[in-house]
Design a protein around this motif. Structure first.
Motif, short mmCIF file in Angstrom:
data_model
loop_
_atom_site.label_atom_id
_atom_site.label_comp_id
_atom_site.label_asym_id
_atom_site.label_seq_id
_atom_site.Cartn_x
_atom_site.Cartn_y
_atom_site.Cartn_z
N LEU A 201 0.82 -1.20 0.00
CA LEU A 201 0.00 0.00 0.00
C LEU A 201 0.86 1.26 0.00
O LEU A 201 0.56 2.23 -0.70
N LEU A 202 1.96 1.24 0.77
CA LEU A 202 2.85 2.39 0.77
C LEU A 202 3.43 2.63 -0.62
O LEU A 202 3.55 3.77 -1.09
N GLU A 203 3.80 1.56 -1.31
CA GLU A 203 4.34 1.68 -2.66
C GLU A 203 3.32 2.32 -3.59
O GLU A 203 3.67 3.13 -4.45
N GLN A 204 2.05 1.98 -3.43
CA GLN A 204 1.01 2.56 -4.27
C GLN A 204 0.73 4.01 -3.90
O GLN A 204 0.60 4.88 -4.75
N LEU A 205 0.62 4.27 -2.59
CA LEU A 205 0.29 5.62 -2.15
C LEU A 205 1.35 6.63 -2.57
O LEU A 205 1.03 7.78 -2.91
N PHE A 206 2.62 6.23 -2.54
CA PHE A 206 3.69 7.17 -2.81
C PHE A 206 4.38 6.95 -4.16
O PHE A 206 5.29 7.70 -4.52
N ASN A 207 3.99 5.91 -4.90
CA ASN A 207 4.44 5.74 -6.28
C ASN A 207 5.97 5.79 -6.41
O ASN A 207 6.53 6.73 -6.97
N ASP A 208 6.63 4.75 -5.89
CA ASP A 208 8.09 4.63 -5.96
C ASP A 208 8.77 5.83 -5.29
O ASP A 208 9.46 6.63 -5.94
N PRO A 209 8.60 5.99 -3.98
CA PRO A 209 9.08 7.20 -3.29
C PRO A 209 10.60 7.39 -3.35
O PRO A 209 11.07 8.52 -3.40
N THR A 210 11.39 6.30 -3.33
CA THR A 210 12.84 6.46 -3.37
C THR A 210 13.28 7.13 -4.65
O THR A 210 14.15 8.02 -4.66
N TYR A 211 12.68 6.74 -5.77
CA TYR A 211 13.02 7.35 -7.06
C TYR A 211 12.59 8.81 -7.09
O TYR A 211 13.31 9.68 -7.60
N LEU A 212 11.42 9.10 -6.54
CA LEU A 212 10.88 10.46 -6.63
C LEU A 212 11.56 11.43 -5.66
O LEU A 212 11.79 12.59 -6.00
N TYR A 213 11.89 10.95 -4.45
CA TYR A 213 12.32 11.87 -3.40
C TYR A 213 13.69 11.57 -2.82
O TYR A 213 14.17 12.30 -1.95
N GLY A 214 14.33 10.50 -3.24
CA GLY A 214 15.63 10.17 -2.69
C GLY A 214 15.55 9.95 -1.19
O GLY A 214 14.61 9.32 -0.69
N VAL A 215 16.53 10.49 -0.46
CA VAL A 215 16.56 10.27 0.99
C VAL A 215 15.37 10.89 1.68
O VAL A 215 15.01 10.50 2.80
N GLY A 216 14.72 11.88 1.04
CA GLY A 216 13.56 12.51 1.65
C GLY A 216 12.41 11.55 1.87
O GLY A 216 11.53 11.79 2.70
N ALA A 217 12.42 10.43 1.13
CA ALA A 217 11.34 9.46 1.26
C ALA A 217 11.35 8.76 2.61
O ALA A 217 10.33 8.22 3.03
N THR A 218 12.49 8.78 3.29
CA THR A 218 12.59 8.08 4.58
C THR A 218 12.20 8.97 5.76
O THR A 218 12.07 8.48 6.88
N THR A 219 12.01 10.26 5.51
CA THR A 219 11.66 11.18 6.61
C THR A 219 10.54 12.12 6.18
O THR A 219 10.65 13.34 6.27
N MET A 220 9.45 11.55 5.72
CA MET A 220 8.31 12.37 5.29
C MET A 220 7.58 12.93 6.51
O MET A 220 7.18 12.18 7.41
N PRO A 221 7.36 14.24 6.56
CA PRO A 221 6.64 14.83 7.69
C PRO A 221 5.15 14.48 7.65
O PRO A 221 4.54 14.45 6.58
N TYR A 222 4.58 14.24 8.81
CA TYR A 222 3.15 13.98 8.90
C TYR A 222 2.57 14.75 10.08
O TYR A 222 3.29 15.18 11.00
N ARG A 223 1.26 14.92 10.04
CA ARG A 223 0.52 15.48 11.17
C ARG A 223 -0.75 14.68 11.36
O ARG A 223 -1.52 14.48 10.41
N ALA A 224 -0.97 14.17 12.56
CA ALA A 224 -2.17 13.41 12.88
C ALA A 224 -3.01 14.19 13.88
O ALA A 224 -2.48 14.78 14.82
N THR A 225 -4.32 14.19 13.67
CA THR A 225 -5.24 14.83 14.60
C THR A 225 -6.18 13.78 15.17
O THR A 225 -6.73 12.96 14.42
N LEU A 226 -6.35 13.80 16.48
CA LEU A 226 -7.23 12.85 17.16
C LEU A 226 -8.43 13.57 17.74
O LEU A 226 -8.37 14.78 18.03
N ASP A 227 -9.53 12.84 17.90
CA ASP A 227 -10.66 13.45 18.59
C ASP A 227 -10.48 13.28 20.10
O ASP A 227 -9.47 12.75 20.56
#
Length: 294
Positions: A201-227
């Motif tokens: 699923l990660l491969e599909q969601l990000f479409n070959d992230p290593t090729y697209l983003y190089g080392v940036g693919a290993t440290t993608m920023p995220y933000r999660a919100t909880l109720d």
């Protein structure tokens, strides 16, 4: 894309978060505690009753609306002309053959010109069924098989429908499993995730992230919100600035973030079968679906 896990009540995940200490009153940089809280936040998905949207996905299509009410029904609406519904013992597809109206018209004219007799009638029936407006009865396994044929199909972007063993149709569970750092402030958790972790699923969601983003693919920023009950309501991943080396030098337009939003926990209603169904897909229809964007 859910229900052997439906026996896990939403309250199980809530209790694990110790509601006696509201998240709004907590601030921590303890990545272990924040990480566990984040993992607990998707526990409620296992009950199989929620509504969600997903935008900014890679080769998996965006989802305008997902309505999960297991074991009774699942609706995944990718677009106005592409949706899959499982309800009761039936699976239904609403789909525009060739995805784009102009491509559909070109192919249809080609077939009308070159096919005759019974063969032409079969193809005309398929085009009438797969017009992006009407529901037709389908076989869920045959749809999945058509998507895996070594040719291009619009079904390649079809989300996996949740099952009793895998109730999460949102993709949030896979993203959270890839989290490498987490800090919590109130109802918000931020950090990074590794999009290169082995997961289909990660491969599909990000479409070959290593090729697209190089080392940036290993440290993608995220933000999660909880109720206030500790359940995930929003998970946003920001795409890295680093682009593939083959791109020309110069400014690059930022990619939109991947955003999953979840709501209506325990309040999502079961979907009814379509009021009108234009027959059942034939073997020839699945053959066309397997290569309709080739």
């Amino acid at each position: 894309m859910a229900t052997a896990t439906a026996v896990v009540a939403v309250s199980v995940g809530v209790a694990a978060l110790n509601p006696a200490r509201p998240l709004d009153n907590q601030t921590t940089t303890d990545t272990g505690d924040a990480g566990q809280t984040l993992r607990n936040s998707v526990t409620a998905l296992r009950a199989g009753n929620y509504t969600f949207t997903r935008t900014g996905a890679g080769s998996v299509a965006d989802i305008q609306r997902g309505a999960v009410h297991l074991p009774d029904s699942v609706l995944i609406q990718h677009s106005d002309t592409f949706a899959v519904l499982r309800t009761g013992s039936g699976t239904y597809l609403r789909y525009l053959l060739h995805v784009r109206p102009e491509a559909r018209d070109e192919y249809r004219q080609y077939f009308r010109k070159h096919l005759k007799g019974a063969q032409a009638e079969k193809v005309e029936k398929i085009y009438a069924q797969l017009d992006g407006e009407h529901w037709t009865r389908a076989d869920e396994k045959k749809l999945a098989d058509a998507a895996t044929v070594d040719e291009q199909s619009g079904l390649d972007s079809m989300a996996r429908l949740p099952t009793s063993g895998q109730p999460d149709a949102t993709g949030a569970d896979a993203l959270i499993a890839a989290v490498t750092s987490a800090e919590r402030s109130g109802n918000t958790i931020t950090g990074t995730l590794d999009a290169t972790k082995p997961n289909p699923l990660l491969e599909q969601l990000f479409n070959d992230p290593t090729y697209l983003y190089g080392v940036g693919a290993t440290t993608m920023p995220y933000r999660a919100t909880l109720d206030d009950q500790g359940r995930l309501t929003d998970f946003t991943v920001t795409m890295p600035d680093h682009q593939m080396a083959s791109q020309p030098a110069g400014p690059v337009d930022p990619e939109p973030p991947l955003i999953i939003q979840i709501s209506e926990y325990g309040r999502t209603e079961a979907q009814n079968p379509p009021a009108q169904v234009s027959g059942e897909l034939t073997t020839d229809a699945y053959d066309l679906l397997a290569r309709d964007t080739d």
